[in-house]
Design a protein around this motif. Structure first.
Motif, PDB file in Angstrom:
ATOM      1  N   GLY A 187      15.388 -20.898 -12.882  1.00 14.99           N
ATOM      2  CA  GLY A 187      15.928 -22.029 -12.136  1.00 14.99           C
ATOM      3  C   GLY A 187      17.338 -21.807 -11.624  1.00 14.99           C
ATOM      4  O   GLY A 187      17.725 -22.360 -10.586  1.00 14.99           O
ATOM      5  N   THR A 188      18.125 -21.022 -12.352  1.00 15.97           N
ATOM      6  CA  THR A 188      19.518 -20.792 -11.944  1.00 15.97           C
ATOM      7  C   THR A 188      19.687 -19.530 -11.100  1.00 15.97           C
ATOM      8  O   THR A 188      20.800 -19.222 -10.685  1.00 15.97           O
ATOM      9  CB  THR A 188      20.425 -20.672 -13.193  1.00 15.97           C
ATOM     10  N   GLU A 189      18.609 -18.822 -10.836  1.00 17.49           N
ATOM     11  CA  GLU A 189      18.686 -17.590 -10.052  1.00 17.49           C
ATOM     12  C   GLU A 189      19.335 -17.810  -8.673  1.00 17.49           C
ATOM     13  O   GLU A 189      20.148 -16.978  -8.227  1.00 17.49           O
ATOM     14  CB  GLU A 189      17.292 -16.990  -9.883  1.00 17.49           C
ATOM     15  N   PRO A 190      19.024 -18.921  -7.954  1.00 15.67           N
ATOM     16  CA  PRO A 190      19.622 -19.120  -6.627  1.00 15.67           C
ATOM     17  C   PRO A 190      21.148 -19.263  -6.642  1.00 15.67           C
ATOM     18  O   PRO A 190      21.793 -19.020  -5.616  1.00 15.67           O
ATOM     19  CB  PRO A 190      18.966 -20.417  -6.133  1.00 15.67           C
ATOM     20  N   ILE A 191      21.737 -19.679  -7.776  1.00 14.88           N
ATOM     21  CA  ILE A 191      23.197 -19.859  -7.829  1.00 14.88           C
ATOM     22  C   ILE A 191      23.890 -18.750  -8.628  1.00 14.88           C
ATOM     23  O   ILE A 191      25.091 -18.813  -8.857  1.00 14.88           O
ATOM     24  CB  ILE A 191      23.576 -21.239  -8.408  1.00 14.88           C
ATOM     25  N   LYS A 192      23.121 -17.748  -9.035  1.00 16.75           N
ATOM     26  CA  LYS A 192      23.668 -16.651  -9.829  1.00 16.75           C
ATOM     27  C   LYS A 192      24.793 -15.926  -9.077  1.00 16.75           C
ATOM     28  O   LYS A 192      25.820 -15.565  -9.667  1.00 16.75           O
ATOM     29  CB  LYS A 192      22.548 -15.668 -10.188  1.00 16.75           C
ATOM     30  N   ALA A 193      24.611 -15.734  -7.782  1.00 16.41           N
ATOM     31  CA  ALA A 193      25.611 -15.006  -6.990  1.00 16.41           C
ATOM     32  C   ALA A 193      26.931 -15.757  -6.900  1.00 16.41           C
ATOM     33  O   ALA A 193      27.979 -15.154  -6.645  1.00 16.41           O
ATOM     34  CB  ALA A 193      25.072 -14.737  -5.593  1.00 16.41           C
ATOM     35  N   LEU A 194      26.890 -17.065  -7.110  1.00 17.51           N
ATOM     36  CA  LEU A 194      28.125 -17.866  -7.038  1.00 17.51           C
ATOM     37  C   LEU A 194      28.758 -18.066  -8.403  1.00 17.51           C
ATOM     38  O   LEU A 194      29.981 -17.917  -8.558  1.00 17.51           O
ATOM     39  CB  LEU A 194      27.816 -19.234  -6.413  1.00 17.51           C
ATOM     40  N   PHE A 195      27.955 -18.379  -9.428  1.00 16.72           N
ATOM     41  CA  PHE A 195      28.513 -18.766 -10.716  1.00 16.72           C
ATOM     42  C   PHE A 195      28.542 -17.659 -11.774  1.00 16.72           C
ATOM     43  O   PHE A 195      29.298 -17.753 -12.733  1.00 16.72           O
ATOM     44  CB  PHE A 195      27.734 -19.962 -11.283  1.00 16.72           C
ATOM     45  N   ILE A 196      27.754 -16.632 -11.615  1.00 17.96           N
ATOM     46  CA  ILE A 196      27.679 -15.593 -12.646  1.00 17.96           C
ATOM     47  C   ILE A 196      28.402 -14.323 -12.217  1.00 17.96           C
ATOM     48  O   ILE A 196      29.303 -13.837 -12.915  1.00 17.96           O
ATOM     49  CB  ILE A 196      26.207 -15.279 -12.999  1.00 17.96           C
ATOM     50  N   ASP A 197      28.029 -13.781 -11.077  1.00 14.28           N
ATOM     51  CA  ASP A 197      28.565 -12.484 -10.649  1.00 14.28           C
ATOM     52  C   ASP A 197      30.081 -12.473 -10.406  1.00 14.28           C
ATOM     53  O   ASP A 197      30.752 -11.522 -10.815  1.00 14.28           O
ATOM     54  CB  ASP A 197      27.817 -12.001  -9.396  1.00 14.28           C
ATOM     55  N   PRO A 198      30.664 -13.496  -9.739  1.00 18.45           N
ATOM     56  CA  PRO A 198      32.109 -13.423  -9.440  1.00 18.45           C
ATOM     57  C   PRO A 198      32.996 -13.896 -10.592  1.00 18.45           C
ATOM     58  O   PRO A 198      34.211 -14.027 -10.408  1.00 18.45           O
ATOM     59  CB  PRO A 198      32.278 -14.378  -8.237  1.00 18.45           C
TER      60      PRO A 198
END
Length: 318
Positions: A187-198
């Motif tokens: 479910g959180t995959e779509p926001i991973k690039a915003l909240f996890i990676d940076p």
């Protein structure tokens, strides 16, 4: 080698000491703090979704007990150092609560060193916010010879509980935890690039701002004298053993013990100052925040965290 994010913190201190006009816009600072709280909560919630809640209940209870106990331990020590009841309770509450950014730094250091830790650790941070503040207020009330009226005390408690439970830090942490736990990894995959990676880059910017703030507090340290320096260095070192002991008792991994030691050693400079200003107005707010942000935070991120990781490795054989 020192983690790269620490250099940003040191750059901020240096900029303030040399009188640079470097400043982060207030709106950016607020945005970065919201991001970090949500990101930490989300990451913990994602991991929490993969295990039954009952399995972490002993940890929740242990962490809450530690947070409540820390001010009770520190209060008589501070009183013996001739701090008044209100200041002793307030300083104890700052140590009983927690620094979210210190947590972010220790987890970044563990990841960099390849040391695993319990990924639901953000839950410990959320739980630690309140118990120490409640204990601090209780100590201040017991030490106040000129007790307020029942109605006034009740009003203070209502305001305190509201600010602790619905304050920005707890609300965002718990909100992120719940969202991550409900949505899970997919479910959180779509926001991973915003909240996890940076995450680490944002943490570096936030530490730059905190370096500027901490650098501005150094003059206050000189004004308060050697006692606050001793408190800001010796208390974290002593409390790290309390946290490490709890981690061992709960059967945590080497990284988990290091995180618990760091949380115990940290001091709140966001939630605690606000809560104490409302509930214990007689306390010297400048004194507590100078200790928490001017001494404890720099000591922990530069010197303390590497020591707490080594302590955890020595205790667990990891």
């Amino acid at each position: 080698m020192i983690d790269v994010v620490i250099f940003f913190f040191l750059l901020g201190i240096f900029a303030r000491l040399v009188g640079s006009d470097l400043r982060l816009p207030e709106a950016l600072y607020e945005t970065l703090s919201i991001y970090l709280l949500l990101a930490i909560g989300l990451k913990g919630g994602i991991e929490l979704s993969q295990q039954p809640m009952l399995s972490v209940l002993p940890q929740v209870l242990g962490v809450a007990l530690m947070g409540f106990t820390v001010p009770l331990i520190l209060y008589p020590i501070l009183r013996s150092l001739r701090f008044n009841a209100a200041d002793s309770a307030s300083i104890g509450a700052h140590f009983g609560s927690v620094s979210v950014v210190t947590f972010a730094v220790v987890t970044a250091a563990l990841i960099r060193q390849g040391i695993a830790y319990e990924a639901h650790a953000p839950l410990w941070v959320a739980v630690l916010e309140a118990p120490g503040l409640i204990a601090g207020v209780l100590l201040a009330r017991l030490g106040d010879k000129d007790a307020e009226s029942t109605a006034s005390v009740r009003g203070h408690w209502a305001t305190l509980l509201h600010d602790v439970v619905f304050g920005k830090s707890v609300l965002l942490l718990l909100g992120g935890l719940i969202i991550g736990a409900v949505a899970g990894t997919a479910g959180t995959e779509p926001i991973k690039a915003l909240f996890i990676d940076p995450f680490k880059g944002v943490l570096a910017l936030f530490l730059l701002e905190l370096g500027l703030v901490a650098g501005g507090r150094l003059a206050e340290v000189k004004r308060y004298g050697w006692q606050v320096v001793a408190i800001g260095v010796l208390f974290p070192l002593g409390l790290s053993f309390v946290g490490a002991g709890l981690g061992l008792l709960l059967g945590l991994s080497t990284g988990g013990v290091a995180v618990m030691a760091t949380l115990a050693a940290s001091a709140s400079y966001i939630a605690a100052p606000t809560a104490m200003r409302i509930a214990v107005p007689a306390a010297n707010a400048g004194l507590s925040i100078t200790i928490a942000l001017g001494i404890v935070f720099p000591f922990n991120v530069v010197i303390g965290i590497p020591l707490y990781i080594k302590l955890a490795q020595a205790l667990t054989g990891g």
